[in-house]
Design an enzyme around this catalytic site. Structure first.
Site: not given
Length: 378
Positions: A245-246, A253, A262, A289
């Protein structure tokens, strides 16, 4: 990738090969049916040989040629129905059957030289069948049909006393049949490949994430869960999953905008795809993500090593976010879970591995992010 050539075939070899393999069962069935159908009528026309030459002469002069066509086409039809012919083998069978039929037709025409106007009509029908009903490469059909037309017109010039006007008319009609036959065959090639392209695109849209090109969760649940689990059980090999997971993606964002978000997701997906084994490992976009890696025949040490390489590479990327005032960097947290089906009597499902990897990933988040946590299920 989907560009078509002058013959209506895909220019890209891999795409054309995939289309031909997709159509192979239908091609074999069509080849077998058409050859049997044509053989039956080819033999039936022996009645006209008898009417024109008499029984004794017909049996000696034309029946062997018709029988040869029946044996050749029948054998090719049997192979098409009963043997798993490859694409090239079906082309070879079609070409051999067509060549023998055309050669035998020329022999019969020579035996009945007063009827070349009827032979021309018969040849025109044979050309239509070659172009449209016997599955073969269009280039092969054009060569066969063109050669047959040329040989037939040469026989007309040598063996008949037809007027120049009649020969010219016959020649132009046969050229017209060849032209429209080739155009119709090309049109069929184009339509069938366009249908295949649309089916492929729909399948890709149903199975792939539009942003990253990775498989989606639908594909995971419909295809991968049972497939990878059964494979690992059958061969008694380890199976490792990595859930990643980022980190701080919401802040990325909020501060950089969704377009940059994105871009970060796409870059992370490209990193995962580039580091995994093509046609062996699977990369799934598991959530917004979140990404899932399924690594067949990979033990815990191999999964940990891959996750560490990915973590270090993503953290080392300074170009995506640059030097920003928010102090944000591209990092990710990883959970690695493994089960070796060769070393335990207990059996786990792939969802159990994914659930374990999910818990390990959140443990990595709680421990400060940009970490790898791992365990082997016993």
């Amino acid at each position: 990738m989907h560009t078509l050539s002058l013959t209506g075939e895909f220019v890209h070899p891999a795409t054309e090969s995939a289309f031909l393999e997709h159509q192979l069962a239908r091609t074999r069935a069509l080849l077998g049916f058409t050859l049997l159908f044509c053989t039956f009528f080819y033999l039936c026309f022996f009645v006209t040989d008898v009417a024109a030459l008499g029984m004794d002469t017909a049996l000696a002069a034309t029946f062997p040629a018709r029988l040869l066509v029946a044996l050749t086409a029948g054998s090719c039809a049997w192979l098409a129905y009963r043997r798993p012919l490859s694409v090239r083998a079906t082309w070879l069978a079609a070409t051999v059957a067509e060549s023998v039929a055309l050669a035998s037709f020329m022999h019969i025409a020579v035996q009945r030289p007063q009827e070349f106007h009827w032979h021309a009509m018969s040849l025109a029908i044979m050309l239509v069948v070659i172009y449209l009903y016997i599955p073969n490469r269009l280039s092969h059909a054009i060569v066969l049909a063109g050669t047959a037309t040329g040989v037939f017109l040469e026989l007309v010039l040598r063996l008949t006393t037809m007027s120049f006007a009649d020969i010219l008319t016959m020649g132009l009609l046969l050229v017209l049949v060849n032209t429209f036959g080739a155009l119709a065959a090309r049109r069929y090639n184009h339509v069938s490949r366009e249908e295949f392209r649309l089916q492929t695109d729909l399948k890709e849209a149903a199975e792939r994430d539009h942003l990253t090109g990775c498989y989606n969760r639908r594909y995971l649940h419909q295809h991968l869960l049972g497939l990878e689990l059964s494979r690992a059980r059958r061969f008694g090999r380890p199976l490792t999953v990595v859930l990643c997971d980022i980190d701080n993606f919401k802040l990325i964002n909020d501060n950089f905008g969704h377009t940059k978000g994105d871009e970060v997701i796409k870059a992370f997906a490209d990193l995962l795809a580039g580091a995994t084994r093509d046609q062996v490992d699977t990369v799934v976009r598991y959530g917004g993500e979140e990404f899932l890696l399924i690594l067949p025949e990979t033990d815990l040490a191999g999964g940990e090593h891959l996750a560490e390489r990915l973590r270090e590479a993503f953290a080392a990327d300074r170009l995506l976010l640059g030097d920003n005032a928010f102090g944000l960097r591209t990092t990710a947290s990883f959970g690695v879970a493994c089960f070796d089906f060769a070393n335990s009597q207990v059996s786990y499902n792939l969802p159990d591995l994914i659930s374990a990897a999910d818990k390990l990933m959140y443990e990595a988040k709680r421990s400060g992010r940009n970490r790898v946590e791992s365990m082997e299920l016993k």
